[in-house]
Design a protein around this motif. Structure first.
Motif, short mmCIF file in Angstrom:
data_model
loop_
_atom_site.label_atom_id
_atom_site.label_comp_id
_atom_site.label_asym_id
_atom_site.label_seq_id
_atom_site.Cartn_x
_atom_site.Cartn_y
_atom_site.Cartn_z
N GLY A 201 0.81 -1.21 0.00
CA GLY A 201 0.00 0.00 0.00
C GLY A 201 0.84 1.26 0.00
N ALA A 202 0.35 2.29 0.68
CA ALA A 202 0.97 3.62 0.64
C ALA A 202 2.41 3.61 1.14
CB ALA A 202 0.15 4.59 1.47
N GLU A 203 2.74 2.66 1.99
CA GLU A 203 4.09 2.53 2.54
C GLU A 203 5.13 2.45 1.40
OE1 GLU A 203 6.35 2.76 5.70
OE2 GLU A 203 4.19 2.83 5.91
N ALA A 204 4.71 1.88 0.29
CA ALA A 204 5.62 1.66 -0.84
C ALA A 204 6.21 2.96 -1.39
CB ALA A 204 4.90 0.91 -1.95
N ASP A 205 5.48 4.06 -1.22
CA ASP A 205 5.97 5.35 -1.74
C ASP A 205 7.27 5.77 -1.07
OD1 ASP A 205 4.02 5.87 -3.61
OD2 ASP A 205 2.63 6.61 -2.08
N GLY A 206 7.51 5.25 0.14
CA GLY A 206 8.71 5.66 0.88
C GLY A 206 9.85 4.67 0.82
N ILE A 207 9.66 3.53 0.12
CA ILE A 207 10.71 2.51 0.08
C ILE A 207 11.75 2.89 -0.98
CG2 ILE A 207 11.21 0.07 -0.44
CD1 ILE A 207 8.44 -0.62 0.74
N ARG A 208 13.02 2.83 -0.59
CA ARG A 208 14.08 3.19 -1.54
C ARG A 208 14.36 2.05 -2.51
NH1 ARG A 208 18.34 5.91 2.64
NH2 ARG A 208 17.67 4.14 3.90
N ILE A 209 14.51 2.41 -3.79
CA ILE A 209 14.86 1.43 -4.82
C ILE A 209 16.19 1.89 -5.45
CG2 ILE A 209 14.14 0.23 -6.92
CD1 ILE A 209 11.23 1.08 -6.28
N LEU A 210 17.24 1.11 -5.22
CA LEU A 210 18.56 1.45 -5.75
C LEU A 210 18.75 0.82 -7.12
CD1 LEU A 210 20.74 0.69 -2.56
CD2 LEU A 210 19.29 2.68 -3.05
#
Ligand SMILES: O=C(CO)COP(=O)(O)O
Length: 254
Positions: A201-210
């Motif tokens: 859900g919305a949490e995904a907007d804050g996950i870093r993707i390198l």
């Protein structure tokens, strides 16, 4: 851009580095100056034999220390294994899991990667979960499908912006000097972000993707400016502090 997506430049030394390499760790500590601190997080993952000494050299510098792998079990009869708790005890705050070199050479499955993520969480470590397609998979048009499956199947319930980092590393770009186009990187990173959204859900907007795979000082500015790229996982160019710091300096400020 959520604050949790502060840029992270991470260095994976792989099976490189002797005691003499601690000079590079010291140079990193000295080179992580006020400008870089204001702009990004810097993390170095030397081999396990150097972790305790590296932690001493990095103390007070703000440069973070990571492991390259952890065992899924908390302790016990696993000759040669290194537990998440041992990493923590050595001064580590993050750990790379599911690197393609381990998925390929050591047959590490998505299920094993998921178990390692849980093990890392048990001891408060931040797992950096690697995903990425091979050249054959890309040529067969399967890159999006492979990465989607890896993200789905390697991540447990409960991933948040503060307990997970993803690294997209196309296998064919690792150590080859070849990189995907910015459009290809944007496409896969966008895909990863939507898979994360469907799972968390919305949490995904804050996950870093390198992004990882042949990141060098001369291509870092372009790759790090791509949408949904929140930093780099650097192999070869992280072995020399001067190159690694040059990548960090070339990374655009947000
Ligand atoms: O595998 C990598 C980092 O984990 C990338 O390695 P290179 O930067 O040497 O291509």
């Amino acid at each position: 851009m959520p604050a949790s997506r502060r840029v992270l430049i991470a260095g994976n030394w792989k099976m490189n580095g002797l005691k003499s390499s601690l000079a590079e760790i010291e140079a990193l500590a000295a080179g992580y100056d006020g400008d870089l601190k204001a702009k990004l997080d810097l993390l170095v993952c030397p081999p396990a034999t150097l972790l305790i000494s590296a932690a001493e050299r990095l103390a007070g510098s703000g440069v973070q220390l990571g492991g390259q792998n952890c065992h899924p079990a908390p302790a016990g009869a696993h000759t040669g294994g290194i537990s998440a708790e041992m990493l923590k005890d050595a001064g580590v705050t993050s750990v790379i899991v599911g690197h393609s070199e381990r998925r390929t050479n050591l047959s590490e499955s998505d299920a094993v990667v998921m178990a390692k993520v849980k093990a890392a969480w048990c001891f408060g470590l931040l797992p950096i979960v690697c995903v990425g397609e091979t050249a054959e998979e890309r040529d067969a048009g399967e890159a999006v499908g492979v990465v989607t499956r890896q993200v789905h199947q390697s991540l447990p319930e409960g991933c948040t912006a503060s307990n997970l980092v993803i690294a997209y590393e196309p296998v064919w770009a690792i150590g080859t000097g070849r990189t995907p186009t910015p459009e290809d990187v944007a496409n896969i990173h966008g895909t990863i972000r939507s898979v994360l959204k469907s799972q968390f859900g919305a949490e995904a907007d804050g996950i870093r993707i390198l992004y990882g795979g042949s990141v060098k000082p001369d291509n870092a500015a372009t790759l790090m400016a791509v949408a949904d790229v929140d930093g780099a996982l650097v192999g070869g160019a992280s072995l020399k502090a001067a190159d690694f710091l040059a990548i960090a300096r070339a990374t655009p400020a947000r």
